[in-house]
Design an enzyme around this catalytic site. Structure first.
Site, PDB file in Angstrom:
ATOM      1  N   SER A  89       1.635  -9.752  -1.152  1.00 31.30           N
ATOM      2  CA  SER A  89       1.320  -8.329  -0.983  1.00 31.30           C
ATOM      3  C   SER A  89       1.721  -7.763   0.373  1.00 31.30           C
ATOM      4  O   SER A  89       1.977  -6.574   0.496  1.00 31.30           O
ATOM      5  CB  SER A  89      -0.168  -8.092  -1.228  1.00 31.30           C
ATOM      6  OG  SER A  89      -0.955  -8.949  -0.428  1.00 31.30           O
ATOM      7  N   GLU A 142     -10.199   7.311   4.276  1.00 31.17           N
ATOM      8  CA  GLU A 142     -10.882   6.450   5.226  1.00 31.17           C
ATOM      9  C   GLU A 142     -10.029   5.208   5.402  1.00 31.17           C
ATOM     10  O   GLU A 142      -9.158   4.919   4.586  1.00 31.17           O
ATOM     11  CB  GLU A 142     -12.262   6.051   4.698  1.00 31.17           C
ATOM     12  CG  GLU A 142     -12.247   4.965   3.634  1.00 31.17           C
ATOM     13  CD  GLU A 142     -11.608   5.386   2.320  1.00 31.17           C
ATOM     14  OE1 GLU A 142     -11.694   6.583   1.981  1.00 31.17           O
ATOM     15  OE2 GLU A 142     -11.011   4.522   1.652  1.00 31.17           O
ATOM     16  N   LYS A 158       0.810  -1.234   0.000  1.00 25.85           N
ATOM     17  CA  LYS A 158       0.000   0.000   0.000  1.00 25.85           C
ATOM     18  C   LYS A 158       0.840   1.280   0.000  1.00 25.85           C
ATOM     19  O   LYS A 158       0.422   2.297  -0.528  1.00 25.85           O
ATOM     20  CB  LYS A 158      -0.964   0.004   1.189  1.00 25.85           C
ATOM     21  CG  LYS A 158      -2.140  -0.939   0.994  1.00 25.85           C
ATOM     22  CD  LYS A 158      -3.283  -0.614   1.942  1.00 25.85           C
ATOM     23  CE  LYS A 158      -4.480  -1.502   1.679  1.00 25.85           C
ATOM     24  NZ  LYS A 158      -4.236  -2.911   2.056  1.00 25.85           N
TER      25      LYS A 158
HETATM   26  C1  LIG Z   1      -5.067  -3.994   1.699  1.00 29.48           C
HETATM   27  C2  LIG Z   1      -4.349  -5.225   1.367  1.00 29.48           C
HETATM   28  C3  LIG Z   1      -4.734  -6.046   0.287  1.00 29.48           C
HETATM   29  C4  LIG Z   1      -5.959  -5.779  -0.540  1.00 29.48           C
HETATM   30  O1  LIG Z   1      -5.918  -4.607  -1.289  1.00 29.48           O
HETATM   31  P1  LIG Z   1      -5.769  -4.597  -2.868  1.00 29.48           P
HETATM   32  O2  LIG Z   1      -6.094  -3.207  -3.228  1.00 29.48           O
HETATM   33  O3  LIG Z   1      -6.720  -5.606  -3.419  1.00 29.48           O
HETATM   34  O4  LIG Z   1      -4.367  -4.972  -3.167  1.00 29.48           O
HETATM   35  C5  LIG Z   1      -3.983  -7.163   0.001  1.00 29.48           C
HETATM   36  N1  LIG Z   1      -2.906  -7.497   0.753  1.00 29.48           N
HETATM   37  C6  LIG Z   1      -2.503  -6.744   1.793  1.00 29.48           C
HETATM   38  C7  LIG Z   1      -1.312  -7.180   2.564  1.00 29.48           C
HETATM   39  C8  LIG Z   1      -3.210  -5.592   2.146  1.00 29.48           C
HETATM   40  O5  LIG Z   1      -2.808  -4.856   3.192  1.00 29.48           O
END
Ligand SMILES: *Cc1c(COP(=O)(O)O)cnc(C)c1O
Length: 405
Positions: free
Chosen positions: A388, A123, A101
């Site tokens: 992610s 938010e 993010k």
């Molecule tokens: C917020 C988050 C997501 C989901 O958000 P996307 O916009 O779909 O990428 C996925 N993995 C992690 C670790 C997150 O913090």
């Protein structure tokens, strides 16, 4: 490369179009006042973000503050255990703050600075976007107002503490169910009042144009790095790329690097407890076309046509829609969207931790679970998974609800 009439050689020039549409999806369904604000952001994006100065400053930030490029790791033990397919992960868990993010939050906050704004507004639900934006605001010396439902404030105490330590104002929203939806409404309302001095920073490839495009472009660093690294490591492209899809930002970032290459692409949504409405958040799998939060996409609706209640073990994935570009790629068939449930996800969480010494976020564990399933189906080849984020935030929850496996 062409796919169902869409030429992917020129894809990023043509999508979105000037009105922010990816085929029938996207657009900006907002008040006249907000339209003006979005217009300002859109213009700034095309002049400022394409300038050499902006690009070189963002590049420096990524290298010296975020710790990019993040590596790719070969999951040797796990691959051997499964069979002949080689699994790899792109390590966004090693990005500063522990997830992808920050990639778009640093871009959005840098844009705010170049536009002369004093404040960023957003938010947050689980608090991950709030923490990433508070980090970016602290870095640039911007004020930061984070709107959060009182229910979430109670549930997410560590992230609330992080935001406050980073100097953000966490503004409690008590209306309605006092969760993410009400927080979005409150943040939009605040932005309508304050847009002269502030910029709204969305948390995924969702919302009105130009946000889905901007967030995708800021996240594309993930896919571009990954493709170059993978080819350097193995001499070839991966056969398949996998990412989890909530709003869809980590997936769009990863996919951006591969859309125009002969690679199978998979976006994975959370099936939660099962297929009944309210038990999952698999909007592309089970949803229909509709408008929410200022954009047209595929969404899960209740009997009144409003956004349906959704559930996932991963709080970052429980959103009743997905970004418009995912809806477009879904209809084109360029990306295959599939699901994994909570159980498979928790198994993958422990499998990656035990076999590789990497504790993944529960969101990312969805992609890992699908990568493992796919590896069992494929006889040979390679799969690159977008990891992610890291799972530190999830450990207490896992121990409490699932115990040690
Ligand atoms: C917020 C988050 C997501 C989901 O958000 P996307 O916009 O779909 O990428 C996925 N993995 C992690 C670790 C997150 O913090």
């Amino acid at each position: 490369m062409e796919f169902n009439g869409v030429n992917f050689d020129t894809y990023f020039k043509n999508y979105p179009n000037a009105e922010g549409y990816y085929g029938r999806y996207g657009g900006a369904y907002i008040s006249e006042e907000l339209k003006q604000a979005m217009e300002e952001i859109n213009e700034a994006y095309f002049t400022i973000c394409k300038s050499r100065k902006f690009i070189s400053e963002l590049r420096k930030i990524r290298k010296e503050f975020q710790g990019r490029p993040t590596p790719i790791s070969h999951l040797e033990r796990l691959s051997t255990k499964i069979g002949n397919v080689q699994l790899y992960v792109k390590r966004e868990d090693l990005n500063h703050t522990g997830a992808h993010k920050l990639n778009h939050c640093m871009g959005e906050a840098l844009l705010a600075k170049y536009m002369g704004k004093k404040k960023v507004i957003a938010e947050t639900g689980a608090g991950q976007h709030g923490v990433a934006l508070a980090t970016a605001a602290a870095y640039f010396g911007l004020e930061c107002d984070i709107y959060m439902g009182s229910v979430d404030i109670k549930k997410q105490a560590p992230n609330v503490a992080r935001m406050k330590i980073l100097g953000a104002n966490v503004i409690e929203v008590t209306e309605g169910l006092a969760t993410l939806k009400e927080a979005v409404d409150a943040a939009f309302a605040a932005y309508s009042r304050e847009y002269k001095d502030a910029i709204y920073c969305i948390g995924s490839v969702v919302g009105p144009h130009p946000f889905p495009m901007m967030v995708r472009d800021f996240q594309s660093v993930v896919g571009i790095e990954a493709r170059e690294q993978f080819v350097e490591m193995t001499g070839e492209l991966p056969d398949a790329v996998v990412a989890c899809v909530g709003g869809g930002s980590n997936a769009m970032g990863m996919f951006s690097g591969f859309l125009n290459y002969p690679v199978d692409i998979y976006g994975i949504e959370p099936l939660g407890r099962g297929t009944a409405l309210g038990d999952h958040a698999a909007s592309l799998q089970y949803g229909e076309e509709g408008i929410m939060h200022g954009f047209n996409s595929i969404m899960l609706k209740d009997e009144n046509g409003d956004p349906a209640p959704v559930y996932s073990v991963a709080s970052g994935l429980d959103y009743p829609s997905s970004g418009p570009e995912h809806a477009f790629l879904h209809d084109l068939g360029r990306v295959k969207y599939d699901v994994v449930n909570d159980e498979e996800t928790i198994d993958a969480f422990f499998e990656l931790s035990r076999m590789e010494g990497i504790i993944p976020a529960i969101e990312s564990s969805h992609a890992v679970a699908y990568g493992i399933k796919l590896a069992k189906q494929m006889k040979k080849g390679s799969i690159l998974i977008c990891l992610s984020g890291r799972g530190d935030k999830d450990m207490d929850y896992i121990i409490e609800n699932y115990g040690i496996r």
